[in-house]
Design a protein around this motif. Structure first.
Motif, PDB file in Angstrom:
ATOM      1  N   PRO A  42       3.713  -1.796  -8.253  1.00 43.35           N
ATOM      2  CA  PRO A  42       3.043  -0.657  -7.635  1.00 43.35           C
ATOM      3  C   PRO A  42       2.748   0.468  -8.621  1.00 43.35           C
ATOM      4  O   PRO A  42       1.777   1.195  -8.461  1.00 43.35           O
ATOM      5  CB  PRO A  42       4.008  -0.209  -6.544  1.00 43.35           C
ATOM      6  CG  PRO A  42       5.340  -0.710  -6.980  1.00 43.35           C
ATOM      7  CD  PRO A  42       5.066  -1.984  -7.730  1.00 43.35           C
ATOM      8  N   VAL A  43       3.578   0.613  -9.648  1.00 39.29           N
ATOM      9  CA  VAL A  43       3.356   1.679 -10.624  1.00 39.29           C
ATOM     10  C   VAL A  43       2.111   1.375 -11.450  1.00 39.29           C
ATOM     11  O   VAL A  43       1.256   2.242 -11.652  1.00 39.29           O
ATOM     12  CB  VAL A  43       4.596   1.875 -11.534  1.00 39.29           C
ATOM     13  CG1 VAL A  43       4.326   2.919 -12.596  1.00 39.29           C
ATOM     14  CG2 VAL A  43       5.802   2.258 -10.703  1.00 39.29           C
ATOM     15  N   LEU A  44       1.982   0.139 -11.904  1.00 37.80           N
ATOM     16  CA  LEU A  44       0.807  -0.260 -12.679  1.00 37.80           C
ATOM     17  C   LEU A  44      -0.458  -0.146 -11.835  1.00 37.80           C
ATOM     18  O   LEU A  44      -1.482   0.380 -12.286  1.00 37.80           O
ATOM     19  CB  LEU A  44       0.974  -1.691 -13.198  1.00 37.80           C
ATOM     20  CG  LEU A  44      -0.185  -2.263 -14.002  1.00 37.80           C
ATOM     21  CD1 LEU A  44      -0.406  -1.442 -15.264  1.00 37.80           C
ATOM     22  CD2 LEU A  44       0.089  -3.710 -14.350  1.00 37.80           C
ATOM     23  N   THR A  45      -0.391  -0.608 -10.606  1.00 36.17           N
ATOM     24  CA  THR A  45      -1.540  -0.526  -9.710  1.00 36.17           C
ATOM     25  C   THR A  45      -1.911   0.928  -9.453  1.00 36.17           C
ATOM     26  O   THR A  45      -3.088   1.300  -9.489  1.00 36.17           O
ATOM     27  CB  THR A  45      -1.234  -1.244  -8.379  1.00 36.17           C
ATOM     28  OG1 THR A  45      -0.856  -2.590  -8.655  1.00 36.17           O
ATOM     29  CG2 THR A  45      -2.446  -1.228  -7.459  1.00 36.17           C
ATOM     30  N   ALA A  46      -0.916   1.782  -9.229  1.00 39.21           N
ATOM     31  CA  ALA A  46      -1.173   3.209  -9.009  1.00 39.21           C
ATOM     32  C   ALA A  46      -1.819   3.840 -10.242  1.00 39.21           C
ATOM     33  O   ALA A  46      -2.740   4.654 -10.116  1.00 39.21           O
ATOM     34  CB  ALA A  46       0.125   3.935  -8.659  1.00 39.21           C
ATOM     35  N   ASP A  47      -1.369   3.450 -11.441  1.00 39.73           N
ATOM     36  CA  ASP A  47      -1.961   3.976 -12.677  1.00 39.73           C
ATOM     37  C   ASP A  47      -3.437   3.613 -12.790  1.00 39.73           C
ATOM     38  O   ASP A  47      -4.274   4.442 -13.152  1.00 39.73           O
ATOM     39  CB  ASP A  47      -1.216   3.454 -13.909  1.00 39.73           C
ATOM     40  CG  ASP A  47       0.172   4.053 -14.073  1.00 39.73           C
ATOM     41  OD1 ASP A  47       0.464   5.083 -13.417  1.00 39.73           O
ATOM     42  OD2 ASP A  47       0.957   3.486 -14.853  1.00 39.73           O
ATOM     43  N   THR A  95       0.836  -1.201   0.000  1.00 38.96           N
ATOM     44  CA  THR A  95       0.000   0.000   0.000  1.00 38.96           C
ATOM     45  C   THR A  95       0.872   1.254   0.000  1.00 38.96           C
ATOM     46  O   THR A  95       0.621   2.193  -0.762  1.00 38.96           O
ATOM     47  CB  THR A  95      -0.948   0.000   1.215  1.00 38.96           C
ATOM     48  OG1 THR A  95      -1.754  -1.179   1.159  1.00 38.96           O
ATOM     49  CG2 THR A  95      -1.832   1.227   1.231  1.00 38.96           C
ATOM     50  N   GLU A  96       1.893   1.271   0.837  1.00 36.53           N
ATOM     51  CA  GLU A  96       2.793   2.426   0.883  1.00 36.53           C
ATOM     52  C   GLU A  96       3.474   2.650  -0.461  1.00 36.53           C
ATOM     53  O   GLU A  96       3.621   3.788  -0.915  1.00 36.53           O
ATOM     54  CB  GLU A  96       3.834   2.251   1.989  1.00 36.53           C
ATOM     55  CG  GLU A  96       3.244   2.373   3.381  1.00 36.53           C
ATOM     56  CD  GLU A  96       4.210   1.965   4.482  1.00 36.53           C
ATOM     57  OE1 GLU A  96       5.361   1.568   4.175  1.00 36.53           O
ATOM     58  OE2 GLU A  96       3.808   2.033   5.655  1.00 36.53           O
ATOM     59  N   GLN A  97       3.895   1.559  -1.127  1.00 34.64           N
ATOM     60  CA  GLN A  97       4.548   1.681  -2.428  1.00 34.64           C
ATOM     61  C   GLN A  97       3.583   2.214  -3.488  1.00 34.64           C
ATOM     62  O   GLN A  97       3.922   3.087  -4.279  1.00 34.64           O
ATOM     63  CB  GLN A  97       5.109   0.322  -2.881  1.00 34.64           C
ATOM     64  CG  GLN A  97       6.248  -0.177  -2.028  1.00 34.64           C
ATOM     65  CD  GLN A  97       7.412   0.790  -2.009  1.00 34.64           C
ATOM     66  OE1 GLN A  97       7.923   1.177  -3.056  1.00 34.64           O
ATOM     67  NE2 GLN A  97       7.818   1.206  -0.826  1.00 34.64           N
ATOM     68  N   ILE A  98       2.361   1.707  -3.479  1.00 35.80           N
ATOM     69  CA  ILE A  98       1.360   2.154  -4.453  1.00 35.80           C
ATOM     70  C   ILE A  98       1.067   3.636  -4.267  1.00 35.80           C
ATOM     71  O   ILE A  98       1.039   4.400  -5.232  1.00 35.80           O
ATOM     72  CB  ILE A  98       0.069   1.315  -4.322  1.00 35.80           C
ATOM     73  CG1 ILE A  98       0.330  -0.116  -4.802  1.00 35.80           C
ATOM     74  CG2 ILE A  98      -1.082   1.952  -5.114  1.00 35.80           C
ATOM     75  CD1 ILE A  98      -0.743  -1.097  -4.393  1.00 35.80           C
ATOM     76  N   ILE A  99       0.868   4.055  -3.038  1.00 42.00           N
ATOM     77  CA  ILE A  99       0.548   5.461  -2.774  1.00 42.00           C
ATOM     78  C   ILE A  99       1.739   6.354  -3.112  1.00 42.00           C
ATOM     79  O   ILE A  99       1.564   7.451  -3.633  1.00 42.00           O
ATOM     80  CB  ILE A  99       0.057   5.636  -1.330  1.00 42.00           C
ATOM     81  CG1 ILE A  99      -1.303   4.944  -1.195  1.00 42.00           C
ATOM     82  CG2 ILE A  99      -0.045   7.112  -0.953  1.00 42.00           C
ATOM     83  CD1 ILE A  99      -1.827   4.852   0.199  1.00 42.00           C
ATOM     84  N   LYS A 100       2.934   5.871  -2.874  1.00 45.07           N
ATOM     85  CA  LYS A 100       4.128   6.632  -3.255  1.00 45.07           C
ATOM     86  C   LYS A 100       4.092   6.927  -4.749  1.00 45.07           C
ATOM     87  O   LYS A 100       4.296   8.072  -5.169  1.00 45.07           O
ATOM     88  CB  LYS A 100       5.384   5.835  -2.898  1.00 45.07           C
ATOM     89  CG  LYS A 100       6.666   6.424  -3.419  1.00 45.07           C
ATOM     90  CD  LYS A 100       7.820   5.493  -3.135  1.00 45.07           C
ATOM     91  CE  LYS A 100       9.038   5.885  -3.938  1.00 45.07           C
ATOM     92  NZ  LYS A 100      10.105   4.900  -3.804  1.00 45.07           N
ATOM     93  N   TYR A 101       3.835   5.931  -5.571  1.00 41.02           N
ATOM     94  CA  TYR A 101       3.799   6.132  -7.016  1.00 41.02           C
ATOM     95  C   TYR A 101       2.540   6.873  -7.460  1.00 41.02           C
ATOM     96  O   TYR A 101       2.570   7.611  -8.435  1.00 41.02           O
ATOM     97  CB  TYR A 101       3.949   4.802  -7.755  1.00 41.02           C
ATOM     98  CG  TYR A 101       5.351   4.261  -7.632  1.00 41.02           C
ATOM     99  CD1 TYR A 101       6.417   4.902  -8.258  1.00 41.02           C
ATOM    100  CD2 TYR A 101       5.624   3.151  -6.847  1.00 41.02           C
ATOM    101  CE1 TYR A 101       7.712   4.430  -8.121  1.00 41.02           C
ATOM    102  CE2 TYR A 101       6.919   2.676  -6.711  1.00 41.02           C
ATOM    103  CZ  TYR A 101       7.957   3.322  -7.353  1.00 41.02           C
ATOM    104  OH  TYR A 101       9.238   2.863  -7.214  1.00 41.02           O
ATOM    105  N   LEU A 102       1.467   6.682  -6.750  1.00 37.93           N
ATOM    106  CA  LEU A 102       0.232   7.400  -7.051  1.00 37.93           C
ATOM    107  C   LEU A 102       0.431   8.906  -6.901  1.00 37.93           C
ATOM    108  O   LEU A 102      -0.108   9.692  -7.665  1.00 37.93           O
ATOM    109  CB  LEU A 102      -0.882   6.905  -6.127  1.00 37.93           C
ATOM    110  CG  LEU A 102      -2.284   7.413  -6.355  1.00 37.93           C
ATOM    111  CD1 LEU A 102      -2.822   6.885  -7.673  1.00 37.93           C
ATOM    112  CD2 LEU A 102      -3.193   6.960  -5.229  1.00 37.93           C
TER     113      LEU A 102
END
Length: 164
Positions: free
Chosen positions: A52-57, A13-20
């Motif tokens: 995480p980048v794909l998920t954030a996208d 979650t932290e990684q996804i939000i970082k990239y988001l």
């Protein structure tokens, strides 16, 4: 393969939000997380494909679709005025809950956990754009909210890679 734990979900979650929350014009976003220098032979399983980048996208597209809703905009007022992080957490939680009660989020085919994720992403992204000085606080509050409210559900599903 080890089961997905709440700590793994918290880290994801932290990684996804970082990239988001990364600015779109930054060129140094890596497409995959470092694997501690290890190379993997053979095909990767679905369980190893957390990106995480794909998920954030994907989450960003969902969040952008919600930002014009009237209830969504009404939920923003309290958060931008809350200065302390504890107050922000409470107001963020209330705002996401209010958004989830709107017609935009109430789709029977979408689980309540995904509705919480969608609403928190939309809320967080809007706040980032409207109050860039609060970016780091919003990231922390959003990560804590998602981890506490849907972390156990994400772990049961096998992590973010299985949900998105």
């Amino acid at each position: 393969m080890a089961p997905t734990t709440p700590l793994t979900v918290e880290w994801q979650t932290e990684q996804i939000i970082k990239y988001l929350f990364e600015d779109e014009d930054e060129d140094d976003i890596q497409r995959c997380l470092p694997c501690d220098g290890l190379e993997v032979d053979g095909a990767r399983s679905d369980e190893d494909t957390f990106d995480p980048v794909l998920t954030a996208d994907i989450l960003k597209r969902v969040g952008d679709a919600m930002k014009d809703d009237v209830e969504f905009k009404a939920a923003l007022a309290g958060l931008t005025q809350a200065g302390a992080e504890e107050a922000m957490e409470m107001v963020f939680s209330r705002g996401v809950d209010a958004i989830c009660k709107t017609h935009v989020c109430q789709q029977p085919e979408v689980s309540s956990e995904m509705q919480l994720i969608n609403a928190s992403v939309a809320f967080g992204l809007y706040l980032k754009k409207s109050s860039p000085q609060l970016k780091m606080k919003i990231q922390r509050v959003m990560s804590a909210f998602i981890t506490s409210r849907v972390g156990p559900w994400l772990a049961q599903q096998g992590g973010w890679g299985k949900v998105v």
